[in-house]
Structures are given as structure tokens and as C-alpha cells.
Scaffold this motif. Structure first.
Motif, PDB file in Angstrom:
ATOM      1  N   ASN A   6      -9.084 -61.498  84.491  1.00 11.02           N
ATOM      2  CA  ASN A   6     -10.254 -60.624  84.529  1.00 11.02           C
ATOM      3  C   ASN A   6     -11.457 -61.277  85.184  1.00 11.02           C
ATOM      4  OD1 ASN A   6      -8.864 -58.586  83.328  1.00 11.02           O
ATOM      5  ND2 ASN A   6      -9.909 -58.668  81.373  1.00 11.02           N
ATOM      6  N   ASP A   7     -11.258 -62.326  85.954  1.00 12.05           N
ATOM      7  CA  ASP A   7     -12.394 -63.045  86.530  1.00 12.05           C
ATOM      8  C   ASP A   7     -13.215 -62.206  87.508  1.00 12.05           C
ATOM      9  OD1 ASP A   7     -10.608 -63.038  88.653  1.00 12.05           O
ATOM     10  OD2 ASP A   7     -10.495 -65.208  88.828  1.00 12.05           O
ATOM     11  N   ASP A   8     -12.692 -61.052  87.921  1.00 12.04           N
ATOM     12  CA  ASP A   8     -13.408 -60.182  88.850  1.00 12.04           C
ATOM     13  C   ASP A   8     -14.020 -58.951  88.175  1.00 12.04           C
ATOM     14  OD1 ASP A   8     -10.951 -59.034  88.225  1.00 12.04           O
ATOM     15  OD2 ASP A   8     -10.574 -58.324  90.258  1.00 12.04           O
ATOM     16  N   GLN A   9     -13.994 -58.913  86.845  1.00 11.97           N
ATOM     17  CA  GLN A   9     -14.493 -57.748  86.115  1.00 11.97           C
ATOM     18  C   GLN A   9     -15.972 -57.903  85.747  1.00 11.97           C
ATOM     19  OE1 GLN A   9     -12.419 -54.865  85.786  1.00 11.97           O
ATOM     20  NE2 GLN A   9     -11.641 -56.247  87.363  1.00 11.97           N
ATOM     21  N   GLN A  10     -16.652 -56.767  85.578  1.00 15.20           N
ATOM     22  CA  GLN A  10     -18.095 -56.765  85.358  1.00 15.20           C
ATOM     23  C   GLN A  10     -18.526 -57.575  84.141  1.00 15.20           C
ATOM     24  OE1 GLN A  10     -20.562 -55.636  87.407  1.00 15.20           O
ATOM     25  NE2 GLN A  10     -18.806 -55.436  88.781  1.00 15.20           N
ATOM     26  N   ASP A  11     -17.784 -57.470  83.036  1.00 15.91           N
ATOM     27  CA  ASP A  11     -18.211 -58.204  81.839  1.00 15.91           C
ATOM     28  C   ASP A  11     -18.114 -59.717  82.040  1.00 15.91           C
ATOM     29  OD1 ASP A  11     -15.388 -58.099  81.796  1.00 15.91           O
ATOM     30  OD2 ASP A  11     -15.286 -57.844  79.624  1.00 15.91           O
ATOM     31  N   VAL A  12     -17.121 -60.169  82.778  1.00 15.43           N
ATOM     32  CA  VAL A  12     -16.954 -61.600  83.051  1.00 15.43           C
ATOM     33  C   VAL A  12     -17.984 -62.059  84.081  1.00 15.43           C
ATOM     34  CG1 VAL A  12     -15.367 -63.386  83.851  1.00 15.43           C
ATOM     35  CG2 VAL A  12     -14.523 -61.494  82.459  1.00 15.43           C
ATOM     36  N   LEU A  13     -18.198 -61.258  85.107  1.00 14.96           N
ATOM     37  CA  LEU A  13     -19.197 -61.602  86.117  1.00 14.96           C
ATOM     38  C   LEU A  13     -20.586 -61.708  85.494  1.00 14.96           C
ATOM     39  CD1 LEU A  13     -17.914 -59.347  89.041  1.00 14.96           C
ATOM     40  CD2 LEU A  13     -17.692 -61.840  88.827  1.00 14.96           C
ATOM     41  N   PHE A  14     -20.890 -60.836  84.549  1.00 16.51           N
ATOM     42  CA  PHE A  14     -22.180 -60.865  83.859  1.00 16.51           C
ATOM     43  C   PHE A  14     -22.367 -62.182  83.096  1.00 16.51           C
ATOM     44  CE2 PHE A  14     -24.717 -60.139  80.027  1.00 16.51           C
ATOM     45  CZ  PHE A  14     -25.908 -59.733  80.600  1.00 16.51           C
ATOM     46  N   LEU A  15     -21.296 -62.682  82.493  1.00 13.05           N
ATOM     47  CA  LEU A  15     -21.381 -63.929  81.728  1.00 13.05           C
ATOM     48  C   LEU A  15     -21.555 -65.157  82.629  1.00 13.05           C
ATOM     49  CD1 LEU A  15     -18.579 -63.274  79.106  1.00 13.05           C
ATOM     50  CD2 LEU A  15     -21.048 -63.367  78.667  1.00 13.05           C
ATOM     51  N   GLY A  16     -21.128 -65.056  83.865  1.00 13.54           N
ATOM     52  CA  GLY A  16     -21.252 -66.189  84.788  1.00 13.54           C
ATOM     53  C   GLY A  16     -20.471 -67.395  84.296  1.00 13.54           C
ATOM     54  N   LYS A  17     -21.059 -68.574  84.415  1.00 14.47           N
ATOM     55  CA  LYS A  17     -20.377 -69.818  84.017  1.00 14.47           C
ATOM     56  C   LYS A  17     -20.073 -69.861  82.523  1.00 14.47           C
ATOM     57  CE  LYS A  17     -22.266 -72.527  87.747  1.00 14.47           C
ATOM     58  NZ  LYS A  17     -21.428 -73.457  88.412  1.00 14.47           N
ATOM     59  N   ARG A  18     -20.812 -69.121  81.718  1.00 12.88           N
ATOM     60  CA  ARG A  18     -20.560 -69.090  80.264  1.00 12.88           C
ATOM     61  C   ARG A  18     -19.228 -68.447  79.932  1.00 12.88           C
ATOM     62  NH1 ARG A  18     -25.778 -65.905  79.292  1.00 12.88           N
ATOM     63  NH2 ARG A  18     -24.119 -64.421  79.287  1.00 12.88           N
ATOM     64  N   ALA A  19     -18.684 -67.647  80.853  1.00 14.05           N
ATOM     65  CA  ALA A  19     -17.423 -66.934  80.586  1.00 14.05           C
ATOM     66  C   ALA A  19     -16.293 -67.893  80.260  1.00 14.05           C
ATOM     67  CB  ALA A  19     -17.035 -66.069  81.783  1.00 14.05           C
ATOM     68  N   HIS A  20     -16.302 -69.082  80.849  1.00  7.98           N
ATOM     69  CA  HIS A  20     -15.170 -69.991  80.688  1.00  7.98           C
ATOM     70  C   HIS A  20     -15.492 -71.230  79.866  1.00  7.98           C
ATOM     71  CE1 HIS A  20     -13.976 -67.484  84.197  1.00  7.98           C
ATOM     72  NE2 HIS A  20     -13.033 -67.254  83.292  1.00  7.98           N
ATOM     73  N   LEU A  21     -16.489 -71.104  79.001  1.00  7.60           N
ATOM     74  CA  LEU A  21     -16.741 -72.162  78.033  1.00  7.60           C
ATOM     75  C   LEU A  21     -15.721 -72.039  76.914  1.00  7.60           C
ATOM     76  CD1 LEU A  21     -20.630 -71.995  77.693  1.00  7.60           C
ATOM     77  CD2 LEU A  21     -19.280 -73.679  78.972  1.00  7.60           C
ATOM     78  N   HIS A  22     -15.265 -73.170  76.416  1.00  9.84           N
ATOM     79  CA  HIS A  22     -14.317 -73.152  75.298  1.00  9.84           C
ATOM     80  C   HIS A  22     -15.076 -73.446  74.008  1.00  9.84           C
ATOM     81  CE1 HIS A  22     -10.669 -73.562  73.015  1.00  9.84           C
ATOM     82  NE2 HIS A  22     -11.049 -74.765  72.618  1.00  9.84           N
ATOM     83  N   VAL A  23     -15.005 -72.509  73.069  1.00  3.47           N
ATOM     84  CA  VAL A  23     -15.608 -72.675  71.747  1.00  3.47           C
ATOM     85  C   VAL A  23     -14.478 -72.530  70.743  1.00  3.47           C
ATOM     86  CG1 VAL A  23     -17.320 -71.817  70.093  1.00  3.47           C
ATOM     87  CG2 VAL A  23     -17.807 -71.738  72.560  1.00  3.47           C
ATOM     88  N   ARG A  24     -13.945 -73.661  70.336  1.00  5.13           N
ATOM     89  CA  ARG A  24     -12.745 -73.681  69.500  1.00  5.13           C
ATOM     90  C   ARG A  24     -12.899 -72.862  68.221  1.00  5.13           C
ATOM     91  NH1 ARG A  24      -9.246 -79.015  68.172  1.00  5.13           N
ATOM     92  NH2 ARG A  24      -7.698 -77.971  66.893  1.00  5.13           N
ATOM     93  N   ILE A  25     -14.013 -72.993  67.572  1.00  7.72           N
ATOM     94  CA  ILE A  25     -14.209 -72.276  66.307  1.00  7.72           C
ATOM     95  C   ILE A  25     -14.132 -70.758  66.505  1.00  7.72           C
ATOM     96  CG2 ILE A  25     -16.731 -72.221  66.397  1.00  7.72           C
ATOM     97  CD1 ILE A  25     -16.659 -72.830  63.364  1.00  7.72           C
TER      98      ILE A  25
END
Length: 141
Positions: free
Chosen positions: A76-95
Motif C-alpha cells: 500500500n505504499d502508493d495509497q493516500q493514507d500511507v502517503l499522508f503519513l510520509g516517513k512515519r508510515a514505516h516506523l516500527h512500534v513493537r508495542i
């Protein structure tokens, strides 16, 4: 998870088509109109992606994706919700992804994701022969 398919542009295109169909199927079941946008389908996309291309689930409070061989694989890297998040989209938050409610939600997605991963595996245009070769696909290089 081990990869069943080579990570090629052709295979990614077919996998994205599966997510589009899966998401529209779910939207119609919920009484919503089908849409060209897959925003909101990241749990399904990540499960299908992991089943096809291997790796492990990764994510945060806003988005889910797969990490394999130190790279992000996101259908989904080309979808609006992911594009809106920018670099934050691929941060890993284990919890976030280990929270019991999140895991339960993933459980509800499993059967549908498996069915659509199988649809991809049976697609006549899938590229199977290059599984052993390394890929050059890096969506966020």
C-alpha cells in the motif's frame, strides 16, 4: 515467514490487484461502495504480502507492513493514507503490533488474506522462476 514468490514488479502488481479486490469485497460486505483506493487495508495487505514474499509483520499505531532482509515491503505504499503519513508510515512500534487487541484484529483478517494470497499464487502471470535471485525493488530508497 519464508518467501513463496520472487519480489518482482510483476508479482507486486498482481499482489496489489489482489488487495484491491479483497478490499472492495470487504467494502461491499460492509454496505460501502467499491473504491480504487486501498486506504485502510494495511492489515490485509501486510498479511498477504508476508504470505507471498516472506518476512515479518511490522508496523505502528497507524500502519502495518512487512520487513524482509532489512527492507520494507508495503503493498500500500502508493495509497493516500500511507502517503499522508510520509516517513512515519514505516516506523516500527513493537508495542503497537503486539497489543492483544491489535493481534485479535489481525486474527479476523487471516482467512480472507490467505484466500487472496492463494488467488495470487494461482494467477497465470505470476513469476515463479526467479525466487532464488535477489531483487532490486526498494520502494523507499
Amino acid at each position: 515467514y519464508p518467501a513463496q514468490l520472487a519480489l518482482t514488479e510483476a508479482n507486486l502488481t498482481i499482489a496489489r490487484e489482489a488487495i484491491k479486490r479483497l478490499w472492495n469485497e470487504r467494502q461491499v460486505e460492509r454496505g460501502l461502495a467499491p473504491s480504487a483506493d486501498r486506504s485502510g487495508s494495511c492489515k490485509f495487505a501486510a498479511l498477504v504480502c508476508r504470505d507471498l514474499f516472506g518476512g515479518r509483520l511490522s508496523g505502528n499505531y497507524d500502519h502495518m507492513f512487512v520487513r524482509a532482509d532489512n527492507r520494507v515491503i508495503d503493498l500500500n505504499d502508493d495509497q493516500q493514507d500511507v502517503l499522508f503519513l510520509g516517513k512515519r508510515a514505516h516506523l516500527h512500534v513493537r508495542i503497537a503490533i503486539e497489543h492483544p487487541d491489535y493481534r485479535e484484529s489481525l486474527g479476523y483478517c487471516q482467512a480472507r488474506a490467505k484466500r487472496w494470497a492463494e488467488w495470487v499464487m494461482q494467477h497465470p502471470d505470476i513469476e515463479r522462476s526467479r525466487l532464488d535471485q535477489s531483487t532490486t525493488y526498494e520502494p523507499f530508497s
